[in-house]
Scaffold this motif. Structure first.
Motif, PDB file in Angstrom:
ATOM      1  N   VAL A  94      -3.982  22.480  23.318  1.00  0.00           N
ATOM      2  CA  VAL A  94      -2.697  23.068  22.948  1.00  0.00           C
ATOM      3  C   VAL A  94      -2.811  23.698  21.570  1.00  0.00           C
ATOM      4  O   VAL A  94      -3.722  23.387  20.797  1.00  0.00           O
ATOM      5  CB  VAL A  94      -1.557  22.027  22.953  1.00  0.00           C
ATOM      6  CG1 VAL A  94      -1.329  21.477  24.351  1.00  0.00           C
ATOM      7  CG2 VAL A  94      -1.843  20.905  21.966  1.00  0.00           C
ATOM      8  N   GLN A  95      -1.859  24.571  21.263  1.00  0.00           N
ATOM      9  CA  GLN A  95      -1.833  25.286  19.997  1.00  0.00           C
ATOM     10  C   GLN A  95      -0.409  25.296  19.443  1.00  0.00           C
ATOM     11  O   GLN A  95       0.546  25.462  20.208  1.00  0.00           O
ATOM     12  CB  GLN A  95      -2.314  26.723  20.212  1.00  0.00           C
ATOM     13  CG  GLN A  95      -2.177  27.669  19.035  1.00  0.00           C
ATOM     14  CD  GLN A  95      -3.118  27.324  17.915  1.00  0.00           C
ATOM     15  OE1 GLN A  95      -2.929  26.321  17.241  1.00  0.00           O
ATOM     16  NE2 GLN A  95      -4.131  28.143  17.710  1.00  0.00           N
ATOM     17  N   LYS A  96      -0.257  25.088  18.161  1.00  0.00           N
ATOM     18  CA  LYS A  96       1.022  25.206  17.466  1.00  0.00           C
ATOM     19  C   LYS A  96       0.795  26.002  16.192  1.00  0.00           C
ATOM     20  O   LYS A  96      -0.160  25.737  15.462  1.00  0.00           O
ATOM     21  CB  LYS A  96       1.596  23.823  17.113  1.00  0.00           C
ATOM     22  CG  LYS A  96       1.882  22.913  18.306  1.00  0.00           C
ATOM     23  CD  LYS A  96       3.085  23.396  19.103  1.00  0.00           C
ATOM     24  CE  LYS A  96       3.409  22.412  20.230  1.00  0.00           C
ATOM     25  NZ  LYS A  96       4.576  22.854  21.033  1.00  0.00           N
ATOM     26  N   ARG A  97       1.687  26.948  15.926  1.00  0.00           N
ATOM     27  CA  ARG A  97       1.547  27.808  14.750  1.00  0.00           C
ATOM     28  C   ARG A  97       2.729  27.620  13.801  1.00  0.00           C
ATOM     29  O   ARG A  97       3.885  27.801  14.199  1.00  0.00           O
ATOM     30  CB  ARG A  97       1.468  29.286  15.167  1.00  0.00           C
ATOM     31  CG  ARG A  97       0.225  29.652  15.935  1.00  0.00           C
ATOM     32  CD  ARG A  97       0.206  31.150  16.289  1.00  0.00           C
ATOM     33  NE  ARG A  97      -1.014  31.486  17.004  1.00  0.00           N
ATOM     34  CZ  ARG A  97      -2.165  31.792  16.434  1.00  0.00           C
ATOM     35  NH1 ARG A  97      -2.236  31.848  15.100  1.00  0.00           N
ATOM     36  NH2 ARG A  97      -3.238  32.073  17.134  1.00  0.00           N
ATOM     37  N   HIS A  98       2.416  27.245  12.573  1.00  0.00           N
ATOM     38  CA  HIS A  98       3.409  27.158  11.503  1.00  0.00           C
ATOM     39  C   HIS A  98       2.679  27.373  10.180  1.00  0.00           C
ATOM     40  O   HIS A  98       1.497  27.007  10.061  1.00  0.00           O
ATOM     41  CB  HIS A  98       4.068  25.767  11.435  1.00  0.00           C
ATOM     42  CG  HIS A  98       4.689  25.301  12.710  1.00  0.00           C
ATOM     43  ND1 HIS A  98       5.921  25.730  13.146  1.00  0.00           N
ATOM     44  CD2 HIS A  98       4.251  24.406  13.637  1.00  0.00           C
ATOM     45  CE1 HIS A  98       6.217  25.133  14.293  1.00  0.00           C
ATOM     46  NE2 HIS A  98       5.219  24.324  14.613  1.00  0.00           N
ATOM     47  N   PHE A 103       4.282  22.740   8.229  1.00  0.00           N
ATOM     48  CA  PHE A 103       3.798  22.276   9.542  1.00  0.00           C
ATOM     49  C   PHE A 103       4.423  20.927   9.882  1.00  0.00           C
ATOM     50  O   PHE A 103       4.205  19.932   9.182  1.00  0.00           O
ATOM     51  CB  PHE A 103       2.272  22.161   9.539  1.00  0.00           C
ATOM     52  CG  PHE A 103       1.660  22.340  10.897  1.00  0.00           C
ATOM     53  CD1 PHE A 103       1.175  23.578  11.285  1.00  0.00           C
ATOM     54  CD2 PHE A 103       1.585  21.299  11.799  1.00  0.00           C
ATOM     55  CE1 PHE A 103       0.609  23.776  12.547  1.00  0.00           C
ATOM     56  CE2 PHE A 103       1.037  21.465  13.054  1.00  0.00           C
ATOM     57  CZ  PHE A 103       0.551  22.709  13.438  1.00  0.00           C
ATOM     58  N   ASP A 107       4.314  18.121  15.496  1.00  0.00           N
ATOM     59  CA  ASP A 107       3.404  19.095  16.083  1.00  0.00           C
ATOM     60  C   ASP A 107       1.958  18.787  15.716  1.00  0.00           C
ATOM     61  O   ASP A 107       1.038  18.951  16.533  1.00  0.00           O
ATOM     62  CB  ASP A 107       3.774  20.508  15.609  1.00  0.00           C
ATOM     63  CG  ASP A 107       4.948  21.087  16.389  1.00  0.00           C
ATOM     64  OD1 ASP A 107       5.429  20.433  17.322  1.00  0.00           O
ATOM     65  OD2 ASP A 107       5.381  22.211  16.049  1.00  0.00           O
ATOM     66  N   TRP A 108       1.752  18.347  14.473  1.00  0.00           N
ATOM     67  CA  TRP A 108       0.396  17.958  14.056  1.00  0.00           C
ATOM     68  C   TRP A 108      -0.140  16.844  14.957  1.00  0.00           C
ATOM     69  O   TRP A 108      -1.259  16.925  15.478  1.00  0.00           O
ATOM     70  CB  TRP A 108       0.401  17.508  12.595  1.00  0.00           C
ATOM     71  CG  TRP A 108      -0.926  16.980  12.120  1.00  0.00           C
ATOM     72  CD1 TRP A 108      -1.418  15.711  12.286  1.00  0.00           C
ATOM     73  CD2 TRP A 108      -1.946  17.710  11.436  1.00  0.00           C
ATOM     74  NE1 TRP A 108      -2.675  15.606  11.743  1.00  0.00           N
ATOM     75  CE2 TRP A 108      -3.032  16.813  11.221  1.00  0.00           C
ATOM     76  CE3 TRP A 108      -2.052  19.016  10.977  1.00  0.00           C
ATOM     77  CZ2 TRP A 108      -4.188  17.198  10.562  1.00  0.00           C
ATOM     78  CZ3 TRP A 108      -3.219  19.405  10.320  1.00  0.00           C
ATOM     79  CH2 TRP A 108      -4.274  18.493  10.117  1.00  0.00           C
ATOM     80  N   HIS A 110       0.843  15.946  17.930  1.00  0.00           N
ATOM     81  CA  HIS A 110       0.690  16.370  19.327  1.00  0.00           C
ATOM     82  C   HIS A 110      -0.620  17.128  19.525  1.00  0.00           C
ATOM     83  O   HIS A 110      -1.376  16.863  20.475  1.00  0.00           O
ATOM     84  CB  HIS A 110       1.875  17.242  19.735  1.00  0.00           C
ATOM     85  CG  HIS A 110       1.788  17.773  21.138  1.00  0.00           C
ATOM     86  ND1 HIS A 110       1.712  16.945  22.242  1.00  0.00           N
ATOM     87  CD2 HIS A 110       1.757  19.044  21.617  1.00  0.00           C
ATOM     88  CE1 HIS A 110       1.629  17.672  23.349  1.00  0.00           C
ATOM     89  NE2 HIS A 110       1.649  18.949  22.993  1.00  0.00           N
ATOM     90  N   VAL A 111      -0.894  18.084  18.633  1.00  0.00           N
ATOM     91  CA  VAL A 111      -2.126  18.867  18.747  1.00  0.00           C
ATOM     92  C   VAL A 111      -3.353  17.972  18.604  1.00  0.00           C
ATOM     93  O   VAL A 111      -4.307  18.072  19.383  1.00  0.00           O
ATOM     94  CB  VAL A 111      -2.149  19.998  17.695  1.00  0.00           C
ATOM     95  CG1 VAL A 111      -3.513  20.679  17.654  1.00  0.00           C
ATOM     96  CG2 VAL A 111      -1.059  21.022  17.992  1.00  0.00           C
ATOM     97  N   VAL A 153      -2.690  27.612  11.564  1.00  0.00           N
ATOM     98  CA  VAL A 153      -3.108  26.721  12.655  1.00  0.00           C
ATOM     99  C   VAL A 153      -3.935  25.545  12.118  1.00  0.00           C
ATOM    100  O   VAL A 153      -4.995  25.235  12.660  1.00  0.00           O
ATOM    101  CB  VAL A 153      -3.908  27.498  13.731  1.00  0.00           C
ATOM    102  CG1 VAL A 153      -2.997  28.413  14.522  1.00  0.00           C
ATOM    103  CG2 VAL A 153      -5.051  28.291  13.096  1.00  0.00           C
ATOM    104  N   TYR A 156      -4.798  22.802  14.805  1.00  0.00           N
ATOM    105  CA  TYR A 156      -5.778  23.271  15.791  1.00  0.00           C
ATOM    106  C   TYR A 156      -7.174  23.289  15.180  1.00  0.00           C
ATOM    107  O   TYR A 156      -8.143  22.823  15.794  1.00  0.00           O
ATOM    108  CB  TYR A 156      -5.384  24.659  16.286  1.00  0.00           C
ATOM    109  CG  TYR A 156      -6.181  25.140  17.472  1.00  0.00           C
ATOM    110  CD1 TYR A 156      -5.854  24.727  18.759  1.00  0.00           C
ATOM    111  CD2 TYR A 156      -7.258  26.006  17.312  1.00  0.00           C
ATOM    112  CE1 TYR A 156      -6.583  25.170  19.856  1.00  0.00           C
ATOM    113  CE2 TYR A 156      -7.986  26.458  18.407  1.00  0.00           C
ATOM    114  CZ  TYR A 156      -7.653  26.034  19.681  1.00  0.00           C
ATOM    115  OH  TYR A 156      -8.379  26.461  20.751  1.00  0.00           O
TER     116      TYR A 156
END
Length: 251
Positions: A94-98, A103, A107-108, A110-111, A153, A156
Motif C-alpha cells: 500500500v501507499q500513502k502520500r502526505h 504524516f 497511515d504510517w 498501516h503502511v 512517502v 513507503y
C-alpha cells in the motif's frame, strides 16, 4: 523453455495477485509452468481463468495480509488447495502520500504493517516448511525507494527499505539450507499506485526524462526477473535486489 527456467509442477503464491504488477507476475509464473495461488482482498475468478489458460492449476483466495495472526491458517488453506509451496512472491503493498511533517501516525502504522511486518511474517510462515524440505524460493517486492527517499512517502520508503534489508538477513541464515530469498525492485511502473504521478504533467515529464529506457515500466517487465529468481537458474543468488527500473538508478 530452457530447463533452468522451467517451473512445471512447482506451486507458487503471489500476494496482491489479482491486478497490477501482481497479476502480471502470476501470469508469468503460470506461463513458465507453475501452479499459482493468488492472494487478494477479494476473490478473482476472472484472473484464475486467465491463469488456467496455461494449463496449470490456479486458485484465488480472499485474505487481508495485514491479519498477521492468521498467516499460518492462510498457509494451511493454500496447501490444501495446491500442496507444498515452492515459491512465495510477496507483492502486495500500500501507499500513502502526505508531507512528512503532517504524516498521520495511523497511515504510517498501516503502511509499515502491510508492506514490512506482514511480508516478514509471510516469509517466516511460508519459509519454515521450505527450510524443513531444504528447498524454496522467496521473492520480495522492494522498490526504488528501498534505495532512495522519495517525496511525501516516508512510510513507503521506510517499509521498502526494511524489506530489502531483512531479505538480506533471511538469506544469510537460509541460503545454506536451500532456501533462496531475494528481491525485485520495480521502478516507475504504469500502475494504479502511480496514477497521481502519471497524471501530474510536470512530474511525469521529469520522471521520463531521467529513465534511460524512455518509458514507464509495465507488469510484463517484471515477469522475466521473477521467473529467474523463482527457477533453478538463480540457485546461487541470495539476498540480492534486482532493480527493474529502465536504468533509473544508473543515472
Amino acid at each position: 523453455m530452457h530447463r533452468l527456467f522451467d517451473l512445471t509442477g512447482k506451486n507458487a503464491v503471489v500476494t496482491g495477485g489479482s491486478r497490477g504488477l501482481g497479476k502480471e507476475i502470476a501470469l508469468g509464473l503460470a506461463e513458465a509452468g507453475a501452479n499459482v495461488a493468488i492472494i487478494s482482498r477479494a476473490e478473482s475468478p476472472e484472473v484464475v481463468k486467465e491463469l488456467e489458460k496455461f494449463g496449470v492449476k490456479a486458485v484465488s483466495i480472499a485474505f487481508d495480509i495485514s491479519n498477521i495472526q492468521l498467516h499460518k491458517e492462510l498457509l494451511n488453506i493454500i496447501e490444501e488447495k495446491l500442496g507444498k509451496i515452492d515459491i512465495l512472491v510477496n507483492n502486495a503493498g500500500v501507499q500513502k502520500r502526505h508531507p512528512a511533517v503532517e504524516f498521520p501516525q495511523d497511515d504510517w502504522q498501516h503502511v509499515m504493517n502491510v508492506n514490512a511486518n506482514a511480508v516478514f511474517s509471510l516469509c517466516q510462515v511460508f519459509g519454515k516448511p521450505m527450510l524443513e524440505r531444504g528447498q524454496g524460493k522467496i521473492i520480495n517486492v522492494a522498490s526504488l525507494l528501498s534505495f532512495q527517499g522519495g517525496i511525501t512517502v516516508p512510510a513507503y520508503a521506510a517499509s521498502k527499505g526494511a524489506v530489502m534489508q531483512f531479505t538480506k538477513s533471511l538469506a544469510n541464515e537460509w541460503a545454506s539450507k536451500g532456501v533462496n530469498v531475494n528481491c525485485v525492485a520495480p521502478g516507475y511502473m504504469a500502475t494504479d499506485m502511480n496514477e497521481a504521478l502519471i497524471n501530474d504533467e510536470v512530474r511525469s515529464r521529469q520522471i521520463l526524462e531521467r529513465i534511460p529506457a524512455g518509458r514507464w515500466g509495465t507488469g510484463q517487465d517484471m515477469q522475466g526477473a521473477v521467473i529467474f529468481l523463482a527457477s533453478s537458474a538463480s540457485d546461487y543468488i541470495n539476498g540480492f535486489t534486482i532493480a527493474i527500473d529502465g536504468g533509473w538508478l544508473g543515472r
